[in-house]
Enzyme design. Structure first.
Site, short mmCIF file in Angstrom:
data_model
loop_
_atom_site.label_atom_id
_atom_site.label_comp_id
_atom_site.label_asym_id
_atom_site.label_seq_id
_atom_site.Cartn_x
_atom_site.Cartn_y
_atom_site.Cartn_z
N THR A 121 0.80 -1.23 -0.06
CA THR A 121 -0.08 0.11 -0.04
C THR A 121 1.01 1.35 -0.05
O THR A 121 1.60 1.42 1.05
CB THR A 121 -0.93 -0.07 1.22
OG1 THR A 121 -1.77 -1.19 1.08
CG2 THR A 121 -1.96 1.26 1.36
N HIS A 250 -20.43 -3.27 12.82
CA HIS A 250 -20.35 -3.95 13.98
C HIS A 250 -19.67 -3.17 14.90
O HIS A 250 -18.26 -2.88 14.96
CB HIS A 250 -19.80 -5.37 14.26
CG HIS A 250 -20.18 -6.17 13.06
ND1 HIS A 250 -21.66 -6.78 13.15
CD2 HIS A 250 -20.01 -6.61 11.69
CE1 HIS A 250 -21.85 -7.30 12.02
NE2 HIS A 250 -20.94 -7.25 11.30
N CYS A 259 -3.26 -2.00 8.81
CA CYS A 259 -3.42 -1.43 7.59
C CYS A 259 -4.45 -0.28 8.14
O CYS A 259 -3.95 0.99 7.73
CB CYS A 259 -4.33 -2.29 6.83
SG CYS A 259 -3.21 -3.59 5.93
N1 LIG Z 1 -1.41 -7.24 6.16
C1 LIG Z 1 -2.57 -7.01 5.51
O1 LIG Z 1 -3.49 -7.42 5.75
C2 LIG Z 1 -2.29 -6.17 4.21
C3 LIG Z 1 -3.52 -6.09 3.49
C4 LIG Z 1 -3.48 -5.33 2.12
C5 LIG Z 1 -2.34 -4.57 2.05
N2 LIG Z 1 -1.18 -4.54 2.86
C6 LIG Z 1 -0.20 -3.93 2.68
O2 LIG Z 1 0.88 -4.63 1.84
C7 LIG Z 1 2.29 -4.32 2.23
C8 LIG Z 1 2.86 -5.61 3.38
O3 LIG Z 1 2.34 -5.99 4.34
P1 LIG Z 1 2.36 -7.20 5.40
O4 LIG Z 1 1.66 -7.11 6.37
O5 LIG Z 1 2.63 -8.24 4.34
O6 LIG Z 1 3.96 -6.44 5.85
P2 LIG Z 1 4.89 -7.73 6.81
O7 LIG Z 1 5.85 -6.72 7.39
O8 LIG Z 1 4.21 -8.62 7.47
O9 LIG Z 1 5.90 -8.09 5.47
C9 LIG Z 1 6.86 -7.43 4.55
C10 LIG Z 1 8.03 -8.18 4.57
O10 LIG Z 1 8.82 -7.67 3.58
C11 LIG Z 1 10.32 -8.04 3.91
N3 LIG Z 1 11.08 -6.95 3.31
C12 LIG Z 1 11.42 -5.69 3.81
N4 LIG Z 1 12.17 -5.06 2.99
C13 LIG Z 1 12.94 -6.14 2.02
C14 LIG Z 1 13.74 -6.08 1.28
N5 LIG Z 1 14.53 -5.03 1.06
N6 LIG Z 1 13.88 -7.16 0.54
C15 LIG Z 1 13.31 -8.31 1.04
N7 LIG Z 1 12.50 -8.46 1.71
C16 LIG Z 1 12.15 -7.27 2.30
C17 LIG Z 1 10.34 -7.91 5.45
O11 LIG Z 1 11.12 -8.69 6.08
C18 LIG Z 1 8.93 -8.59 5.72
O12 LIG Z 1 9.00 -10.05 5.85
C19 LIG Z 1 1.98 -3.18 3.42
O13 LIG Z 1 2.30 -2.04 2.30
C20 LIG Z 1 0.68 -3.29 3.70
O14 LIG Z 1 0.11 -1.79 4.05
C21 LIG Z 1 -1.15 -5.42 4.00
#
Ligand SMILES: NC(=O)c1ccc[n+]([C@@H]2O[C@H](COP(=O)([O-])OP(=O)(O)OC[C@H]3O[C@@H](n4cnc5c(N)ncnc54)[C@H](O)[C@@H]3O)[C@@H](O)[C@H]2O)c1
Length: 430
Positions: A121, A250, A259
């Protein structure tokens, strides 16, 4: 088609496993060595239903590969999904450090035409920002950057991957659009094809609107509590209006998770940067920030302003059921605020105890089930609506509590349980 996913957290891993299950060869690049080790052994480092089974199945089929090596993998990739975190800075702005790092890392390694997809995002203008970083090392511009925001919900992430309401493709060329459509063909879901900037706004508008719905019904609940009205009935009735819809109505302890809070704040920041005062979104953010303080006051009132010699049991720490994610969880906030009082706090969550122990101070008592929490408590607070809390043995609970009082922040039960000798408090229904 060779697909690479960079960053295998909640979003990246679901995308990787899902695409591998569609038959694609997927390489995952992850910088966290501990996570990488777990994944190579077929273990998911966080809790998400069914994900581990599908991970193992596709590891066995040799469709998934986990590495920290950019050098050998980027050149062979046709499509690269960026799935790294975009945490908030103190002022609400999205921290694009990881997106920048990845863009720089791949800029001198891509070979041949490559599509770079932002699934993280990211604020409006980030596609351009990635393009500019890539252009520095690729003067012939043999790439396209696509904005393809993710809408999965933790706890039902695989289901959401397979059956999303929509697939957003923000891009500048038909070539990139066709490639994305080829990847997502098995989903057979509606596409919204637009430019990158619109796609980026869609994600923030989507999440902020949902946060608004939650906050709105919480305010109506507070009103109902004071005027002998029932918020559940209000929510049901307004939800039956096709223009409103029943979901996200809810009442509860406020929205949390990794998020909504950060996306709402980021949208406010993006508005400010463009001289647009997003008044509704700002009000939502403020109301949600104050929610736990409001609930602590309510708890104080229930306990007759007395925390001395009082034990409060908390059921649920994860920000929602079926996940161990405690990022910006209302449960964490509530426990932190309550632990500033004189009350003794006991907590239990079916999946989030490991994370909770890292986050909460040592004065909290961590229990191994709901009955241990209830034992000798003066008040039991249900914070997360895990299924196992929906079917508590109330007879047993009543017997072991010091005083049988329940504050149900998810309205799982009803006043009916007062017939069993409980004092019952819910949200928006007194
Ligand atoms: N978690 C959710 O429910 C959700 C839903 C929709 C969108 N998003 C968006 O998706 C994105 C990721 O969210 P998430 O919850 O999966 O995050 P997260 O922190 O769980 O995972 C991110 C991963 O990226 C890795 N990383 C960071 N820099 C790196 C690099 N240079 N090379 C390789 N790996 C690297 C981290 O070690 C981590 O494992 C965010 O922007 C979030 O807003 C999340």
């Amino acid at each position: 088609m060779q697909i690479t996913i960079i960053g295998v957290g909640y979003v990246g891993l679901v995308q990787a496993v899902g695409l591998a299950d569609f038959g694609f060869n997927v390489t995952c690049i992850e910088k966290d060595k501990e996570k990488l080790r777990e994944l190579k052994f077929g273990r998911v480092p966080f809790y998400e239903p069914d994900l581990e089974d599908l991970l193992r199945k596709n590891l066995k089929r040799n469709r998934l590969n986990f590495t920290d090596n950019y050098l050998d993998n980027i050149a062979q990739s046709d499509v690269i999904f960026i799935c790294v975190g975009t945490p908030p800075k103190k002022n609400g702005e999205s921290d694009l450090r990881f997106v920048d790092q990845v863009s720089k890392e791949i800029s001198n390694k891509i070979k041949g035409y490559t599509v770079i997809v932002s699934k993280s995002t990211v604020p409006v203008g980030t596609s351009r920002r990635i393009e500019n970083i890539l252009k520095k090392k690729n003067s012939l511009k043999s790439f396209d950057v696509v904005s393809n925001p993710e809408f999965l919900r933790e706890g039902s992430a695989l289901e959401d991957f397979i059956r999303p309401d929509k697939v957003i493709i923000g891009c500048r060329t038909i070539k990139a659009e066709k490639i994305l459509k080829k990847i997502y063909k098995p989903l057979n879901r509606p596409y919204v094809v637009t430019n990158n900037e619109t796609a980026e706004v869609i994600k923030y508008a989507n999440n902020s609107f949902l946060a608004t719905k939650i906050t709105f019904i919480n305010e109506i609940a507070d009103l109902c509590e004071n005027i002998d009205a029932e918020v559940e009935t209000v929510a049901k009735a307004i939800g039956l209006d096709g223009r409103i819809g029943p979901k996200f109505l809810h009442p509860g302890p406020g929205y949390g998770g990794s998020c909504f809070p950060k996306d709402v704040k980021s949208l406010i920041y993006q508005g400010k940067k463009n001289s647009i005062d997003l008044k509704i979104v700002k009000a939502v953010d403020k109301a949600n920030e104050l929610r736990i303080k409001f609930l602590v006051k309510r708890i104080k009132k229930i306990l007759n302003n007395k925390f001395n010699n009082i034990q409060i049991g908390i059921l649920g720490i994860s920000f929602k059921p079926n996940t161990d994610d405690i990022r910006k969880s209302p449960g964490i906030k509530l426990v932190r605020d309550l632990s500033k009082t004189k009350a003794k706090i006991k907590v239990y969550d079916p999946q989030a105890m490991k994370n909770a122990k890292k986050e909460l101070n040592k004065t909290i008592e961590f229990c191994s089930n709901e009955y241990e929490v209830a034992k000798n408590s003066n008040l039991l607070v249900i914070v997360t609506e895990w299924n196992q809390f929906k079917n508590l043995n109330l007879f047993k609970i009543k017997k072991i509590m010091k005083k049988p009082m329940i504050l149900d922040l998810r309205n799982i039960y009803s006043k009916e349980i007062e017939k069993n000798g409980f004092y019952y408090y819910a949200i928006g229904n007194n």
